[in-house]
Design a protein around this motif. Structure first.
Motif, short mmCIF file in Angstrom:
data_model
loop_
_atom_site.label_atom_id
_atom_site.label_comp_id
_atom_site.label_asym_id
_atom_site.label_seq_id
_atom_site.Cartn_x
_atom_site.Cartn_y
_atom_site.Cartn_z
N PRO A 13 0.73 -1.35 -0.01
CA PRO A 13 -0.10 0.08 0.05
C PRO A 13 0.84 1.20 0.03
CG PRO A 13 0.14 -1.01 2.16
CD PRO A 13 0.61 -1.77 1.20
N SER A 14 0.40 2.38 -0.66
CA SER A 14 1.07 3.64 -1.04
C SER A 14 1.17 4.10 0.69
CB SER A 14 0.55 4.47 -1.82
OG SER A 14 -0.86 4.76 -1.36
N GLU A 15 1.89 5.19 0.79
CA GLU A 15 1.83 6.17 1.92
C GLU A 15 0.25 6.61 2.41
OE1 GLU A 15 4.35 10.05 3.67
OE2 GLU A 15 4.65 9.15 1.98
N ALA A 16 -0.16 7.05 1.26
CA ALA A 16 -1.56 7.34 1.49
C ALA A 16 -2.60 6.67 1.91
CB ALA A 16 -2.23 8.41 0.30
N TRP A 51 -8.83 10.32 3.03
CA TRP A 51 -9.17 10.14 1.61
C TRP A 51 -8.84 11.14 0.72
CZ3 TRP A 51 -9.59 5.66 -0.60
CH2 TRP A 51 -9.84 4.55 0.18
N GLN A 52 -9.04 12.30 1.25
CA GLN A 52 -8.72 13.50 0.32
C GLN A 52 -7.38 13.68 -0.02
OE1 GLN A 52 -10.10 17.45 2.17
NE2 GLN A 52 -11.74 16.42 3.41
N PHE A 57 -3.16 14.40 -3.32
CA PHE A 57 -2.04 14.44 -3.39
C PHE A 57 -1.30 13.21 -4.05
CE2 PHE A 57 -1.71 17.41 -0.30
CZ PHE A 57 -0.74 18.25 -0.34
N GLU A 58 -2.01 12.07 -3.90
CA GLU A 58 -1.38 10.50 -4.50
C GLU A 58 -2.00 10.38 -6.00
OE1 GLU A 58 -2.19 6.15 -3.86
OE2 GLU A 58 -0.76 6.94 -2.39
N ASP A 59 -3.28 10.46 -6.08
CA ASP A 59 -4.04 10.24 -7.38
C ASP A 59 -3.78 11.64 -8.11
OD1 ASP A 59 -4.44 7.80 -6.37
OD2 ASP A 59 -6.58 8.38 -5.69
N SER A 83 -6.50 20.50 -0.30
CA SER A 83 -6.51 21.21 -1.86
C SER A 83 -5.43 22.47 -1.87
CB SER A 83 -7.70 21.26 -2.34
OG SER A 83 -8.61 22.10 -1.46
N ALA A 84 -5.85 23.14 -0.90
CA ALA A 84 -5.12 24.62 -1.07
C ALA A 84 -3.50 24.43 -0.72
CB ALA A 84 -5.53 25.46 0.14
#
Length: 268
Positions: A13-16, A51-52, A57-59, A83-84
């Motif tokens: 699994p990724s870091e996220a 999830w954000q 950041f990842e997707d 997002s900002a």
């Protein structure tokens, strides 16, 4: 390759995704601090923010190209600032205007921008709407607060007419609208200003028991020269012909990415 890729993601699994898994063990809607990469976050709901982080950041679902060093970005529905902060990471000179009406969530947004020394982000503790004034807002405690909900903790929040703000701009590189059900009203109101917008992200919400207005949203985009891509998220029912649709809450949730046709090589 698709099956193999999914297996690899589960095994490594990724870091996220590790963060999402960790967040799943924490109580929902409770304040917590954590770090992701070199970023410090204080949040009101660990799981939704995790999830954000994965999506943004990842997707990189909000990644876009800019031919100017200081793109203008409107972040409507900023939540705690994921997002900002992402926008400022990819475009350090970006001018970001973030709107978040929930006072508890806004306090995290303000702290996250400050504690990560992010410059060039203007914060508005307001809901974007079709007029200035006050609105009744259902504070969910995470990223689902809405002026459309009838359930939950009701509070009064300030609202600002987005159209009036956009009218003062000469160009908007990215307009992000994630406002939990108010998006169609706002898009209809700002239609005359969308010619200034290069790319637009909107999350569409359909509430059970209320008229579906996706056709209106898509018409505004088409009328203003956008070509769009739609993806369903959080599918409520896998077999709609067999199982009844929900009688309350959201029955459809869509991510819509829109870009001007000429930027994609299409004739008008």
């Amino acid at each position: 390759m698709g099956v193999i890729s999914e297996i690899i993601k589960k095994v490594f699994p990724s870091e996220a995704m590790k963060l999402v898994k960790k967040a799943g063990g924490f109580p929902r809607f409770s304040r917590i601090e954590f770090s992701y990469r070199d970023i410090k976050f204080e949040v009101t709901d660990f799981l939704s923010v995790a999830w954000q982080i994965k999506e943004i950041f990842e997707d990189e679902e909000l990644r876009f190209n800019s031919d100017v060093p200081a793109p203008v970005i409107y972040d409507c529905g900023a939540n705690v600032g994921v997002s900002a902060i992402y926008f400022k990471k990819i475009f350090p000179g970006a001018i970001v205007k973030s709107f978040e009406p929930d006072p508890e969530v806004f306090s995290c947004l303000k702290k996250n921008i400050s504690q990560n020394n992010i410059q060039g982000v203007e914060l508005f503790e307001k809901a974007v709407w079709i007029k200035d004034g006050k609105l009744q807002f259902s504070a969910e405690g995470a990223d689902g607060g809405s002026i459309m909900l009838t359930e939950g903790k009701k509070i009064e929040v300030d609202c600002i007419r987005l159209k009036d703000l956009l009218a003062k701009e000469t160009a908007i590189d990215l307009l992000k609208i994630d406002i939990e059900g108010a998006e169609v009203d706002v898009l209809n109101d700002i239609s005359g200003e969308l010619k200034k917008v290069k790319v637009l992200f909107v999350e569409y919400h359909s509430w059970a028991g209320s008229p579906q207005r996706l056709d209106q949203l898509c018409a505004v985009l088409s009328d203003n020269g956008f070509r769009y891509y739609i993806r369903s998220i959080n599918s409520v029912v896998k077999n709609p012909f067999i199982f009844p649709m929900p009688s309350k809450g959201m029955d459809i949730q869509l991510n819509i990415h829109a870009i001007r046709k000429q930027d994609q090589g299409f004739n008008q």
